[in-house]
Design a protein around this motif. Sequence first.
Motif, PDB file in Angstrom:
ATOM      1  N   SER A  43       0.842  -1.197   0.000  1.00  0.00           N
ATOM      2  CA  SER A  43       0.000   0.000   0.000  1.00  0.00           C
ATOM      3  C   SER A  43       0.870   1.237   0.000  1.00  0.00           C
ATOM      4  CB  SER A  43      -0.926   0.029   1.222  1.00  0.00           C
ATOM      5  OG  SER A  43      -0.195   0.331   2.406  1.00  0.00           O
ATOM      6  N   GLU A  44       0.293   2.351  -0.404  1.00  0.00           N
ATOM      7  CA  GLU A  44       1.046   3.595  -0.431  1.00  0.00           C
ATOM      8  C   GLU A  44       1.342   4.090   0.984  1.00  0.00           C
ATOM      9  OE1 GLU A  44      -1.045   6.292  -2.962  1.00  0.00           O
ATOM     10  OE2 GLU A  44      -0.680   5.098  -4.778  1.00  0.00           O
ATOM     11  N   GLU A  45       0.426   3.836   1.916  1.00  0.00           N
ATOM     12  CA  GLU A  45       0.651   4.251   3.298  1.00  0.00           C
ATOM     13  C   GLU A  45       1.838   3.505   3.897  1.00  0.00           C
ATOM     14  OE1 GLU A  45       0.534   6.406   6.558  1.00  0.00           O
ATOM     15  OE2 GLU A  45      -0.812   6.744   4.852  1.00  0.00           O
ATOM     16  N   THR A  46       1.904   2.196   3.645  1.00  0.00           N
ATOM     17  CA  THR A  46       3.030   1.412   4.138  1.00  0.00           C
ATOM     18  C   THR A  46       4.315   1.854   3.459  1.00  0.00           C
ATOM     19  OG1 THR A  46       1.543  -0.470   4.446  1.00  0.00           O
ATOM     20  CG2 THR A  46       3.894  -0.928   4.531  1.00  0.00           C
ATOM     21  N   LEU A  47       4.217   2.264   2.201  1.00  0.00           N
ATOM     22  CA  LEU A  47       5.389   2.737   1.479  1.00  0.00           C
ATOM     23  C   LEU A  47       6.057   3.876   2.232  1.00  0.00           C
ATOM     24  CD1 LEU A  47       7.155   2.727  -1.113  1.00  0.00           C
ATOM     25  CD2 LEU A  47       5.563   4.416  -2.052  1.00  0.00           C
ATOM     26  N   LEU A  48       5.272   4.826   2.717  1.00  0.00           N
ATOM     27  CA  LEU A  48       5.841   5.954   3.454  1.00  0.00           C
ATOM     28  C   LEU A  48       6.538   5.482   4.719  1.00  0.00           C
ATOM     29  CD1 LEU A  48       3.036   8.663   3.108  1.00  0.00           C
ATOM     30  CD2 LEU A  48       5.044   8.282   1.672  1.00  0.00           C
ATOM     31  N   GLN A  49       5.967   4.492   5.384  1.00  0.00           N
ATOM     32  CA  GLN A  49       6.597   3.962   6.588  1.00  0.00           C
ATOM     33  C   GLN A  49       7.933   3.299   6.260  1.00  0.00           C
ATOM     34  OE1 GLN A  49       4.034   1.551   9.031  1.00  0.00           O
ATOM     35  NE2 GLN A  49       2.223   2.727   8.483  1.00  0.00           N
ATOM     36  N   VAL A  50       7.963   2.555   5.154  1.00  0.00           N
ATOM     37  CA  VAL A  50       9.200   1.874   4.764  1.00  0.00           C
ATOM     38  C   VAL A  50      10.265   2.896   4.378  1.00  0.00           C
ATOM     39  CG1 VAL A  50      10.259   0.296   3.109  1.00  0.00           C
ATOM     40  CG2 VAL A  50       8.010  -0.224   4.060  1.00  0.00           C
ATOM     41  N   ILE A  51       9.873   3.947   3.664  1.00  0.00           N
ATOM     42  CA  ILE A  51      10.830   4.994   3.291  1.00  0.00           C
ATOM     43  C   ILE A  51      11.447   5.603   4.546  1.00  0.00           C
ATOM     44  CG2 ILE A  51      11.100   7.272   2.234  1.00  0.00           C
ATOM     45  CD1 ILE A  51       8.889   6.483   0.260  1.00  0.00           C
ATOM     46  N   ASN A  52      10.627   5.922   5.514  1.00  0.00           N
ATOM     47  CA  ASN A  52      11.142   6.517   6.746  1.00  0.00           C
ATOM     48  C   ASN A  52      12.017   5.532   7.518  1.00  0.00           C
ATOM     49  OD1 ASN A  52       9.921   9.028   6.349  1.00  0.00           O
ATOM     50  ND2 ASN A  52       8.003   8.355   7.292  1.00  0.00           N
ATOM     51  N   TYR A  53      11.634   4.269   7.495  1.00  0.00           N
ATOM     52  CA  TYR A  53      12.439   3.226   8.164  1.00  0.00           C
ATOM     53  C   TYR A  53      13.813   3.132   7.533  1.00  0.00           C
ATOM     54  CZ  TYR A  53      13.956  -1.579   9.196  1.00  0.00           C
ATOM     55  OH  TYR A  53      14.671  -2.677   9.556  1.00  0.00           O
ATOM     56  N   LEU A  54      13.859   3.099   6.184  1.00  0.00           N
ATOM     57  CA  LEU A  54      15.135   2.985   5.483  1.00  0.00           C
ATOM     58  C   LEU A  54      15.964   4.259   5.617  1.00  0.00           C
ATOM     59  CD1 LEU A  54      13.898   1.163   2.249  1.00  0.00           C
ATOM     60  CD2 LEU A  54      15.150   0.172   4.196  1.00  0.00           C
TER      61      LEU A  54
END
Length: 241
Positions: free
Chosen positions: A227-238
């Motif tokens: 999902s796009e929402e999870t994408l933002l979380q992964v970007i911030n995690y990385l």
Amino acid sequence: MKCVFNRTCGIVLTAMLALAGCFSESTQAEAVNQTQTTKPSNPAPAPAPVQAQAPAMDFREGVHYTTIVPAIPTQVPQGKVEVVEMFWYGCPHCYSLEPTIQRYLQTKPENVVFQQVPATLSPRWAYHAKLFYVGKMLDPTGDKHVHTKIFEALQKQRRQINSDDAMIRFFGEQGFAPEQVTKALQSMEMQAMLARSDEVGKGSKADSVPVIIVNGKYMTSPSKVGSEETLLQVINYLTKR
């Protein structure tokens, strides 16, 4: 459903490649060959249920992102983190991701430098890369929203901007003279920008868009994380890594 490289976004092949984005011509051809030569004796199993959104600390390499080896050189000052979106104007998934990207830009950490890099996976995609960079040179501050207007022209109006004449007409509608477009197309800056697109594309080995590359080391995408929402979380995690 996803869009593949050619103009027939909606053919049966897209069902096989669903959710992944817009693919290069070589990837599409490989998938077509497999469907023509493979005749399974049993019906394909039902697709696995979509997994629930992963907790922020449970993102795993090979599942939610991949590591790029060797890493792609970045173009940011020391101490900054480069986040790159690789996209193609002809991809509806890249277009639908735009609001999420804009939301990310409003909340991204201060040490992040965000860049959009057009993919050059085929001659048509490479020409759209020129379209992006001409727009960037003519509207460097984004005040005229040229990037959005290009997306709308191709995605909503279904215009074909695949030649210099068509490009000059389009930018003329935005208030730019033909000489400005020609100068941008022929500039050394254009050559440097296209070289950067090739560097990111080849270094990442990505064969579809949209994808997000964090600091030249990690690559993820909406299809990979679900999902796009999870994408933002992964970007911030990385980014924190």
